[in-house]
Enzyme design. Structure first.
Site, mmCIF file in Angstrom:
data_model
loop_
_atom_site.group_PDB
_atom_site.id
_atom_site.type_symbol
_atom_site.label_atom_id
_atom_site.label_comp_id
_atom_site.label_asym_id
_atom_site.label_seq_id
_atom_site.Cartn_x
_atom_site.Cartn_y
_atom_site.Cartn_z
ATOM 1 N N SER A 132 -7.218 9.206 -1.595
ATOM 2 C CA SER A 132 -7.465 8.145 -2.771
ATOM 3 C C SER A 132 -5.886 8.573 -3.495
ATOM 4 O O SER A 132 -4.740 8.200 -2.785
ATOM 5 C CB SER A 132 -8.325 8.639 -4.030
ATOM 6 O OG SER A 132 -8.022 7.802 -5.162
ATOM 7 N N TYR A 146 -3.096 -1.688 -7.610
ATOM 8 C CA TYR A 146 -3.399 -0.493 -6.622
ATOM 9 C C TYR A 146 -4.247 0.346 -7.160
ATOM 10 O O TYR A 146 -5.296 0.801 -6.129
ATOM 11 C CB TYR A 146 -1.748 -0.021 -6.358
ATOM 12 C CG TYR A 146 -1.907 1.468 -5.535
ATOM 13 C CD1 TYR A 146 -2.218 1.334 -4.431
ATOM 14 C CD2 TYR A 146 -1.801 2.521 -6.389
ATOM 15 C CE1 TYR A 146 -2.279 2.670 -3.784
ATOM 16 C CE2 TYR A 146 -1.929 3.696 -5.767
ATOM 17 C CZ TYR A 146 -2.224 3.587 -4.322
ATOM 18 O OH TYR A 146 -2.275 5.042 -3.625
ATOM 19 N N LYS A 150 -7.938 2.309 -5.674
ATOM 20 C CA LYS A 150 -8.178 3.541 -5.485
ATOM 21 C C LYS A 150 -9.554 4.100 -6.428
ATOM 22 O O LYS A 150 -10.223 5.111 -5.998
ATOM 23 C CB LYS A 150 -7.073 4.590 -5.766
ATOM 24 C CG LYS A 150 -6.008 4.404 -4.765
ATOM 25 C CD LYS A 150 -6.493 4.622 -3.360
ATOM 26 C CE LYS A 150 -5.210 4.507 -2.509
ATOM 27 N NZ LYS A 150 -5.674 5.004 -1.108
#
Length: 204
Positions: A132, A146, A150
């Site tokens: 992650s 983004y 994650k």
């Protein structure tokens, strides 16, 4: 001796972990979109199998797992490392850019994990390491899309941990901060070309 299955093995953390695993005598199935990059980096090694894998392709994921089993007979550690970043304000990101980063960072991770799990369930043993990011628990301006991928990896990993623990399969989510890898170069980080002046003081 363990057998590792590593995505994004030619560069960054994937490349470094491939190097360390080989050095300690483990087998490594090192996957990359271009397996030549793996061979160029590590050369010929009896414990190394370089395999072509675009994680967004479910069929390729299954073929890569089949190749791993044909060569080494088992998979002990899955390292889901393949991924890339998208920088830009949320409003600046296009639908195509958002879809591309989700296709790799989330759906790609799921493709590979689902291909490997039948092997690990049969073994009643294994470890999954999902890469992650610090962005997986703290988002910031310019990295909203983004970070959201994650955050998804975090949720998937927590659920997998609960589901797989009784089967002898362990799941760990790794949340790196800032390291001197090549993550910020153009092959790992896409910058949205759309610029909105109102975001210059934040995402800009």
């Amino acid at each position: 001796m363990k057998t590792w299955f590593i995505t994004g093995a030619a560069r960054g953390f994937g490349g470094l972990i491939t190097e360390r695993a080989l050095a300690q005598g483990d087998n490594v199935v090192a996957t990359a979109r271009n397996p030549k990059a793996v061979n160029d980096r590590f050369g010929a090694h009896p414990n190394l199998l370089a395999v072509a894998l675009d994680v967004t392709d479910e069929g390729q994921a299954q073929a890569a797992v089949d190749a791993a089993i044909a060569r080494f007979g088992r998979i002990d550690v899955l390292l889901n490392n393949a991924g890339f970043g998208l920088m830009g304000a949320v409003e600046e990101a296009s639908a195509a850019e958002i879809e591309a980063v989700y296709r790799t960072n989330v759906f790609g991770l799921l493709n590979v994990t689902r291909a490997v799990l039948p092997v690990m369930r049969k073994q009643r043993a294994g470890r999954i390491l999902n890469i992650s990011s610090i962005g997986g628990y703290r988002a910031g301006a310019g990295f909203g899309i983004y970070s959201s991928t994650k955050f998804a990896v975090e949720g998937i990993s927590e659920s997998l941990h609960a589901e797989l623990s009784p089967l002898g399969i362990h799941v760990t989510v790794v949340e790196p901060g800032y390291f001197r890898t090549d993550f910020l170069d153009s092959s790992s980080l896409t910058v949205s070309p759309t610029r909105i002046a109102d975001y210059d003081q934040t995402a800009g």
